[in-house]
Motif scaffolding. Structure first.
Motif, PDB file in Angstrom:
ATOM      1  N   ARG A   1       0.826  -1.219   0.000  1.00  0.00           N
ATOM      2  CA  ARG A   1       0.000   0.000   0.000  1.00  0.00           C
ATOM      3  C   ARG A   1       0.850   1.254   0.000  1.00  0.00           C
ATOM      4  O   ARG A   1       0.432   2.290  -0.515  1.00  0.00           O
ATOM      5  N   HIS A   2       2.048   1.207   0.577  1.00  0.00           N
ATOM      6  CA  HIS A   2       2.937   2.367   0.618  1.00  0.00           C
ATOM      7  C   HIS A   2       3.995   2.333  -0.483  1.00  0.00           C
ATOM      8  O   HIS A   2       4.931   3.139  -0.460  1.00  0.00           O
ATOM      9  N   ALA A   3       3.828   1.387  -1.439  1.00  0.00           N
ATOM     10  CA  ALA A   3       4.784   1.267  -2.544  1.00  0.00           C
ATOM     11  C   ALA A   3       6.205   1.127  -2.013  1.00  0.00           C
ATOM     12  O   ALA A   3       7.146   1.773  -2.479  1.00  0.00           O
ATOM     13  N   CYS A   4       6.360   0.289  -0.987  1.00  0.00           N
ATOM     14  CA  CYS A   4       7.645   0.132  -0.293  1.00  0.00           C
ATOM     15  C   CYS A   4       8.106  -1.313  -0.447  1.00  0.00           C
ATOM     16  O   CYS A   4       7.316  -2.249  -0.341  1.00  0.00           O
ATOM     17  N   GLU A   5       9.376  -1.497  -0.705  1.00  0.00           N
ATOM     18  CA  GLU A   5       9.956  -2.820  -0.863  1.00  0.00           C
ATOM     19  C   GLU A   5      10.665  -3.218   0.426  1.00  0.00           C
ATOM     20  O   GLU A   5      11.421  -2.439   1.007  1.00  0.00           O
ATOM     21  N   LEU A   6      10.431  -4.465   0.879  1.00  0.00           N
ATOM     22  CA  LEU A   6      11.089  -5.005   2.061  1.00  0.00           C
ATOM     23  C   LEU A   6      12.249  -5.891   1.618  1.00  0.00           C
ATOM     24  O   LEU A   6      12.042  -6.896   0.927  1.00  0.00           O
ATOM     25  N   VAL A   7      13.467  -5.519   2.002  1.00  0.00           N
ATOM     26  CA  VAL A   7      14.683  -6.227   1.600  1.00  0.00           C
ATOM     27  C   VAL A   7      15.273  -6.902   2.844  1.00  0.00           C
ATOM     28  O   VAL A   7      15.576  -6.225   3.844  1.00  0.00           O
ATOM     29  N   VAL A   8      15.430  -8.233   2.780  1.00  0.00           N
ATOM     30  CA  VAL A   8      15.928  -9.008   3.916  1.00  0.00           C
ATOM     31  C   VAL A   8      17.316  -9.536   3.586  1.00  0.00           C
ATOM     32  O   VAL A   8      17.537 -10.095   2.505  1.00  0.00           O
ATOM     33  N   SER A   9      18.251  -9.340   4.527  1.00  0.00           N
ATOM     34  CA  SER A   9      19.607  -9.881   4.414  1.00  0.00           C
ATOM     35  C   SER A   9      19.880 -10.718   5.648  1.00  0.00           C
ATOM     36  O   SER A   9      19.722 -10.237   6.774  1.00  0.00           O
ATOM     37  N   ALA A  10      20.291 -11.982   5.419  1.00  0.00           N
ATOM     38  CA  ALA A  10      20.523 -12.892   6.539  1.00  0.00           C
ATOM     39  C   ALA A  10      21.635 -13.850   6.164  1.00  0.00           C
ATOM     40  O   ALA A  10      21.859 -14.132   4.977  1.00  0.00           O
ATOM     41  N   PRO A  11      22.351 -14.385   7.144  1.00  0.00           N
ATOM     42  CA  PRO A  11      23.410 -15.356   6.847  1.00  0.00           C
ATOM     43  C   PRO A  11      22.830 -16.685   6.390  1.00  0.00           C
ATOM     44  O   PRO A  11      21.660 -17.008   6.649  1.00  0.00           O
ATOM     45  N   GLY A  12      23.653 -17.461   5.689  1.00  0.00           N
ATOM     46  CA  GLY A  12      23.193 -18.758   5.215  1.00  0.00           C
ATOM     47  C   GLY A  12      22.988 -19.753   6.330  1.00  0.00           C
ATOM     48  O   GLY A  12      22.074 -20.583   6.278  1.00  0.00           O
ATOM     49  N   ALA A  13      23.809 -19.691   7.368  1.00  0.00           N
ATOM     50  CA  ALA A  13      23.668 -20.615   8.488  1.00  0.00           C
ATOM     51  C   ALA A  13      22.511 -20.177   9.380  1.00  0.00           C
ATOM     52  O   ALA A  13      22.238 -18.975   9.524  1.00  0.00           O
TER      53      ALA A  13
END
Length: 577
Positions: free
Chosen positions: A425-437
């Motif tokens: 609704r806010h034209a906002c992208e959620l970007v997630v960064s996490a380790p592989g383990a």
């Protein structure tokens, strides 16, 4: 007599037996044996290591004692200052006594030498310069005469020297004196001047004794190139003994005086420090919650006034804290009671609003819109009421942590999945960064999800359509989650109040997500309940970043966070991309 020889053969057969070589010491150590030098080196290294560790411990204890004890510092500084002052005064005093003692001795010796020169002049005035026997007899007689005259300077020895070109004859009262005369003294007297020197001259036993040597030329009628010199040696052994006695007395007096002054300083400091220590102990017990703590007032001096002031302060604090506790309990009870009392009518009103909302298609457009607004506001009121109940539980200390091992990436994914519609609704992208383990921590999943929902919701609302970055990282002891937006940002003053209850950076700004104004306050309490941190960084025009840091094991203490609070790749407002 026959000689018995020993045969190398066997006694039974007579066959020769090979000689057996004597065992030689092994040059190399056998297996399992260490050279003695290697063991000695290891023992020395261990001894040095133990000595170093012991010295470091003693140094730390001494430093701690020095820092923590005012009485020790005052006593040590007083002793140092008093010792330096006493040493300086003693040195000056000893120098003056020594100069006066030696000066009086020197003046008496010079006067006696002048009288001796006059006597010697009368004795050698008619010396036969060409007759060696006459010269020797005259010099010996003169030395004996000078020795028998005595004087006020005490015991002395005499040396007379007759020079004629390179020929030199002398007469002495003691043979050890003449070789000990300094060369510069000879030269100065040879130039016709009276002079004196301090030198070490052997006594009859061969021990060197400090001696005052006075030399002077003796006027004679001798021909040119001939001269007579007389030297007086005054032993300073008595003066040396006197100075040694004075030095010992001064040293003992200095030590006693220094200890006496230091003792006075320690005693005076103790009279001041003990009441201060009692006041510090009372203040510490007062800070620990013993509001009835008071100090005993003795006398009418400054320390008594300090104790009286402390007691007055304690009375005032106890009264104010009691009032604040009563007010806080009343406020908490009011919040809890109101929240519980509002639950039943709110449920009834919400049920009625749901009925109206479902039947809004049969209403006029204005009435249908009113039903929709009523339902939305009741939802907001429901959230506010739930937050108030949660805050009341924290205030009452009734919040309980239900911790169990949780995989944090799954918690983040669930929060992001629940916020996807709001971000769209806010034209906002959620970007997630996490380790592989996987990152597993002992947390209360419900509370951590609530914290992340609040942070992500605020980031979406204030992100002005820019991407919201969610980063997960971990180290050996802690895990961290940051939520970064690129919106309006926060000032330093705003960052100090962002976790306050019902606080807004811009009160005139209308919220689009909804909320009670208690979300960040509850999030901070949730983080503290885990033993973690919830921190914020912000800059106007550059966005904001919240960081949640949690220990991997429940009850562990945090030392650092795996993620920085300030964004690494920070672009300032107005900078070129």
């Amino acid at each position: 007599m026959s000689t018995v020889s020993t045969s190398s053969g066997s006694p039974a057969t007579g066959a020769p037996v090979p000689p057996v070589a004597a065992p030689q010491p092994s040059a190399e150590p056998g297996p399992g044996r260490r050279p003695r030098t290697t063991r000695l080196r290891r023992r020395l290294r261990r001894a040095r290591r133990r000595a170093l560790v012991t010295s470091v411990r003693l140094g730390r204890r001494a430093l701690h004692l020095w820092r923590s004890s005012l009485q020790l510092r005052v006593g040590a500084i007083t002793m140092l200052v008093a010792g330096l002052l006493v040493v300086v005064v003693s040195l000056v005093l000893f120098r003056q006594i020594s100069d006066q003692l030696l000066g009086a001795k020197r003046q008496a010796a010079v006067d006696q030498a002048l009288r001796g020169v006059q006597y010697a002049q009368s004795e050698v005035s008619g010396i036969a310069t060409g007759d060696a026997a006459s010269i020797r007899t005259t010099l010996t007689r003169t030395v004996a005469g000078l020795q028998s005259r005595g004087g006020s300077a005490g015991d002395f020895d005499v040396v007379m020297v007759y020079r004629s070109g390179d020929d030199e004859r002398s007469a002495v009262s003691r043979s050890e004196v003449y070789p000990a005369l300094p060369g510069d003294l000879h030269a100065e007297v040879a130039d016709g001047a009276q002079a004196y020197r301090y030198a070490l001259v052997p006594d009859a036993a061969g021990e060197e004794v400090p001696t005052l040597l006075v030399g002077a030329p003796v006027p004679t009628d001798a021909r040119s190139g001939e001269s007579v010199q007389v030297y007086f040696a005054f032993p300073l052994d008595q003066e040396q003994e006197s100075l040694e006695g004075i030095r010992s007395t001064v040293v003992v007096t200095c030590a006693v005086l220094t200890l006496f002054v230091a003792g006075i300083g320690v005693l005076v400091t103790r009279l001041v420090v003990d009441p201060v220590r009692r006041a510090a102990g009372g203040a510490q017990r007062l800070a620990e919650g013993h509001l009835e703590e008071r100090l005993v007032v003795r006398g009418e001096d400054d320390l008594a006034r300090l104790a009286s002031s402390f007691n007055a302060m304690a009375d005032s604090l106890q009264k104010q804290i009691t009032q604040l506790e009563a007010l806080s309990q009343l406020q908490q009870r009011f919040t809890s009671d109101v929240s519980h009392e509002l639950r039943t009518p709110l449920t009834t009103v919400q049920m009625a609003a749901d009925v109206l909302h479902e039947a809004r298609a049969d209403f006029d457009p204005a009435v249908a819109r009113s039903a929709e607004l009523l339902c939305e506001e009741l939802d907001r009121f429901e959230v506010l009421l739930s937050d108030l109940l949660e805050i009341s539980r924290y205030d009452a200390g009734a919040a309980v942590l239900d911790a169990e091992p949780q995989e944090l990436r799954g918690l983040v994914d669930r929060v992001v999945g629940g916020m996807t519609a709001l971000a769209a609704r806010h034209a906002c992208e959620l970007v997630v960064s996490a380790p592989g383990a996987p990152v597993v921590a002992e947390v209360d999943g419900r509370r951590v999800e609530r914290v992340l929902r609040n942070l992500v919701g605020n980031a979406i609302e204030h992100g002005t359509g820019q991407p919201v970055e969610i980063t997960l990282a971990a180290n050996r002891t802690a895990a961290a989650i940051t939520v970064r937006d690129h919106g309006v940002g926060l000032s330093t003053a705003d960052a100090q109040h962002v976790f306050d209850r019902f606080w807004r950076a811009d009160p005139s700004r209308v919220r689009t997500v909804g909320g009670s104004g208690l979300g960040l306050s509850i999030s901070l309490e949730d983080a503290r309940l885990h033993g973690g941190w919830l921190q914020v960084w912000g800059m106007p025009g550059a966005g904001a970043q919240f960081r949640l840091t949690l220990p991997l094991e429940g009850g562990a203490d945090l030392i650092s966070s795996p993620l920085p609070l300030r964004p690494v790749n920070l672009r300032l407002p107005g900078s070129e991309s």
